[in-house]
Design a protein around this motif. Structure first.
Motif, short mmCIF file in Angstrom:
data_model
loop_
_atom_site.label_atom_id
_atom_site.label_comp_id
_atom_site.label_asym_id
_atom_site.label_seq_id
_atom_site.Cartn_x
_atom_site.Cartn_y
_atom_site.Cartn_z
N LEU A 1 69.85 53.18 79.05
CA LEU A 1 69.90 53.34 77.09
C LEU A 1 68.67 53.04 77.15
CD1 LEU A 1 72.87 50.94 75.93
CD2 LEU A 1 72.54 53.47 75.79
N ALA A 2 67.53 52.10 77.65
CA ALA A 2 66.36 51.88 77.70
C ALA A 2 64.77 53.17 78.02
CB ALA A 2 65.65 50.46 77.24
N SER A 3 65.73 54.09 78.72
CA SER A 3 65.40 54.68 79.32
C SER A 3 64.20 55.67 78.68
CB SER A 3 65.61 55.59 80.17
OG SER A 3 66.35 56.67 79.67
N ASP A 4 62.64 56.86 79.06
CA ASP A 4 62.47 57.44 78.34
C ASP A 4 63.05 58.75 77.66
OD1 ASP A 4 60.33 55.76 78.32
OD2 ASP A 4 59.31 57.50 80.02
N GLU A 5 64.72 59.15 78.39
CA GLU A 5 65.13 60.46 78.20
C GLU A 5 65.71 59.60 76.40
OE1 GLU A 5 64.76 58.97 81.27
OE2 GLU A 5 64.77 60.64 82.24
N THR A 6 65.86 58.58 76.21
CA THR A 6 66.50 57.92 74.89
C THR A 6 65.86 58.07 73.64
OG1 THR A 6 66.83 55.49 75.69
CG2 THR A 6 68.98 57.30 76.33
N LEU B 1 63.03 51.96 67.68
CA LEU B 1 62.06 52.97 66.59
C LEU B 1 61.27 53.90 66.63
CD1 LEU B 1 60.34 49.52 66.71
CD2 LEU B 1 61.56 50.07 65.13
N GLY B 2 62.54 54.74 67.93
CA GLY B 2 61.81 55.97 69.00
C GLY B 2 60.42 56.53 69.17
N ILE B 3 59.55 56.99 69.27
CA ILE B 3 57.80 57.22 69.82
C ILE B 3 57.42 57.76 68.35
CG2 ILE B 3 57.20 59.43 70.46
CD1 ILE B 3 59.92 59.48 72.16
N THR B 4 56.14 56.56 69.17
CA THR B 4 54.88 56.87 67.58
C THR B 4 53.72 56.69 68.90
OG1 THR B 4 56.15 55.32 66.67
CG2 THR B 4 53.37 55.31 66.39
N ASN B 5 52.51 57.67 68.06
CA ASN B 5 51.56 57.89 68.19
C ASN B 5 52.07 58.67 70.30
OD1 ASN B 5 50.36 57.96 66.40
ND2 ASN B 5 49.89 55.97 66.62
N GLY B 6 52.35 58.92 71.06
CA GLY B 6 53.12 59.46 72.15
C GLY B 6 53.23 58.46 73.02
N GLN B 7 54.25 57.56 73.11
CA GLN B 7 54.44 55.83 73.39
C GLN B 7 56.09 55.65 73.16
OE1 GLN B 7 51.57 52.88 72.23
NE2 GLN B 7 51.12 53.10 74.31
N VAL B 8 56.37 56.06 74.00
CA VAL B 8 58.33 55.66 73.53
C VAL B 8 58.29 54.64 73.40
CG1 VAL B 8 60.29 55.51 74.32
CG2 VAL B 8 58.47 57.27 74.84
N PHE B 9 59.04 53.70 72.46
CA PHE B 9 59.96 52.83 71.96
C PHE B 9 60.94 52.28 72.87
CE2 PHE B 9 55.78 52.85 69.96
CZ PHE B 9 55.14 51.06 69.30
N ASN B 10 60.74 51.63 74.41
CA ASN B 10 62.34 51.39 74.67
C ASN B 10 63.03 50.70 74.47
OD1 ASN B 10 61.50 54.27 75.78
ND2 ASN B 10 60.01 52.67 77.33
N GLY B 11 62.69 49.18 73.55
CA GLY B 11 63.72 48.70 72.91
C GLY B 11 65.09 48.36 74.08
N ALA B 12 64.20 47.91 75.52
CA ALA B 12 65.30 47.11 76.17
C ALA B 12 65.92 46.12 75.80
CB ALA B 12 64.32 46.53 77.74
N ASP B 13 65.51 45.01 75.16
CA ASP B 13 65.54 43.89 74.87
C ASP B 13 66.75 44.04 73.27
OD1 ASP B 13 66.31 41.07 75.35
OD2 ASP B 13 64.49 40.47 74.04
N ASP B 14 65.90 44.86 72.71
CA ASP B 14 66.01 45.03 71.49
C ASP B 14 66.06 46.45 70.75
OD1 ASP B 14 66.39 45.14 68.87
OD2 ASP B 14 63.58 45.18 68.10
#
Length: 502
Positions: free
Chosen positions: A38-43, A324-337
């Motif tokens: 769920l918190a991988s870059d694939e999602t 939160l998706g992706i911003t400026n090429g960075q994935v916000f994986n949200g593992a805890d959130d």
């Protein structure tokens, strides 16, 4: 409900809590595997309505199917389609003031004098009509305190102006004294005003809020996700344009009135009841947004109760799975959130369906759109055929960080003292967390997925870790999750669900 709670509490002391027979290490291994996906870059950060969220939703649904949990979404599926739109505000938007309702006295500019709240502005508000404005103090109706800012005032078809907060008092029996009450919640004020068919809402921000004006302006121009203009999901009626008015704009509005800005602000900081009145100045809107349609997906499963009389009563176990998706090429994986809360819910349901001990039905719902304004939970509660059948709502929002011995407990003490005592008893019987109530206030409840349930008057609680250091940052990753704490949290939450369901 009090009788039900009393019976539940007695049963704990007589019978104790019966836990799952699963090995702890197997449960943690399963939690880790689910959370890593769920918190991988694939999602792709699970942004509401986006491709990555759909991948995550399908994964959760496939696990529910594997566990033997029945679908409870649209058309016999696990998915509830939440129709949404994205809106982006035009930077040329203005508000025009008319002195004595005739001549243009001032043109208020967005970002300088005002901003627009949330995504609830219709796609275009551009009219030559000069709207009347009515000042209604705090915009509150509180029968229990004999207080009504709308008493004797006709606001239908007019623009209402009101302040943040609620009447000042040091008496705890009057608007909670210094502690305050839920009446200060701005969203409740917006809904109350909208229910009176007003043409618009102007919400006066406190001067201290101007320290955050850049953030407020950025949010005004950010892509806003919300229900379609024709939707009456959230409040039972369409919401009018809602404007945050800055001090410079407020001064312009009240410039030609007998009650100047300084007097109105002075009344707020005293025990004086604000004087409500119709302004001489009128206003017209030129506000516009670009609009795009999309949809999010709530993921819903149910374990039906095995008691014929109680199976149509529902214990709601919930967590949001969007981020939160992706911003400026960075994935916000949200593992805890909030991948941590999502996998905890999934595991609790897996154990419950195997044990088959629930007399009442248990609905598990993984919400879309929490990060964009509680959209999934609002939609679910307001479209459920019989919300009176809800028995309790237990929500998990972040449970894998901070101290392993502490868990924040929000809402239980506010919604039901008996429910709060039940939680304390179950906690002592199971994992013995130090339960932290420091964030249990109406402001926090109204910013959580508990908010839509509050009006149903059922016991409710949100469990979380209140992680701050990586909150809403791309550094909220799996390698920082304490799976022992996730395990402890689901153990406590499961015990609460079991007691209510059985």
């Amino acid at each position: 409900m009090q009788r039900l709670l009393s019976v539940v509490i007695i049963s704990i002391f007589i019978f104790g809590f019966t836990g799952s027979g699963d090995k702890k290490e197997d449960t943690i291994r399963r939690l880790k595997a689910n959370l890593e996906f769920l918190a991988s870059d694939e999602t792709e950060g699970r942004y509401t309505g986006a491709h990555g969220e759909r991948i995550a939703g399908r994964f959760i649904a496939s696990e529910f199917l594997k566990y033997g949990i029945k679908p409870f979404g649209d058309g016999g599926t696990y998915f509830q389609d939440v129709k949404l739109v994205t809106k982006i505000l035009d930077t040329t938007s203005t508000l025009t003031l008319f002195n004595s309702g005739v001549e243009v006295s001032s043109v208020l500019k967005i970002s300088k004098d005002f901003s627009v709240w949330g995504g609830f502005l219709p796609g275009k508000v551009d009219t030559e009509k000069k709207e009347e404005m009515v000042y209604v103090g705090f915009g509150i109706t509180a029968d229990e305190f004999g207080y009504d800012d709308y008493a004797g005032i006709d606001v239908k078809g007019k623009v209402v102006i009101f302040h943040f907060g609620e009447p000042f008092s040091e008496d705890e029996n009057y608007f909670g004294g210094k502690a305050g009450t839920q009446y200060s919640n701005m969203i409740s004020k917006f809904f109350l005003a909208a229910s009176k068919n007003v043409a618009g809402i102007i919400y006066i921000l406190p001067e201290r809020a101007m320290a955050n004006v850049e953030r407020i302006n950025t949010q005004s121009f950010a892509e806003a996700l919300c229900f379609p203009d024709t939707s009456k999901i959230e409040s039972g009626f369409d919401l009018p344009p809602i404007v945050y008015m800055y001090p410079s704009g407020v001064k312009e509005i009240f410039d030609s009135e007998k009650n100047k800005y300084e007097k109105i602000i002075g009344d707020l900081n005293s025990t004086n009841v604000p004087e409500r009145f119709t302004l001489n100045t009128k206003i017209s809107y030129t506000l516009s947004r670009s609009v795009t349609e999309l949809s999010g997906k709530n993921v819903i499963g149910v374990i039906e109760g095995n008691d014929p009389k109680l199976k149509n009563e529902y214990v709601i176990l919930s967590a949001h799975y969007d981020h939160l998706g992706i911003t400026n090429g960075q994935v916000f994986n949200g593992a805890d959130d909030n991948a941590s809360g999502a996998v905890a819910v999934m595991e609790i349901m897996r154990q419950l369906v195997n044990e088959k001990k629930n007399a009442r039905s248990v609905i598990a719902i993984l919400y879309t759109g929490e990060e964009k304004g509680l959209l999934g939970s609002i939609y679910f509660v307001n479209t459920f055929p019989k919300p009176d059948d809800f028995v309790a709502n237990i929500n998990i929002d972040m449970c894998g960080r901070e101290s392993i011995d502490t868990l924040f407990c929000v809402g239980a003490d506010l919604s039901s003292p008996e429910f709060n005592e039940l939680i304390k008893s179950l906690n002592k019987e199971t994992v013995n967390f130090t339960l932290d109530y420091s964030k249990s206030n109406y402001e926090f409840v109204n910013r959580s997925d508990l908010a839509p349930y509050y009006e149903t008057n059922i016991p409710l609680v949100d469990f979380g870790d209140a992680m701050e250091v990586d909150y809403h940052r791309p550094t909220d990753d799996v390698d920082k999750i304490n799976f022992e704490k996730v395990y402890k949290t689901l153990t406590l939450v499961k015990s609460v669900v079991v007691e209510f369901a059985s």
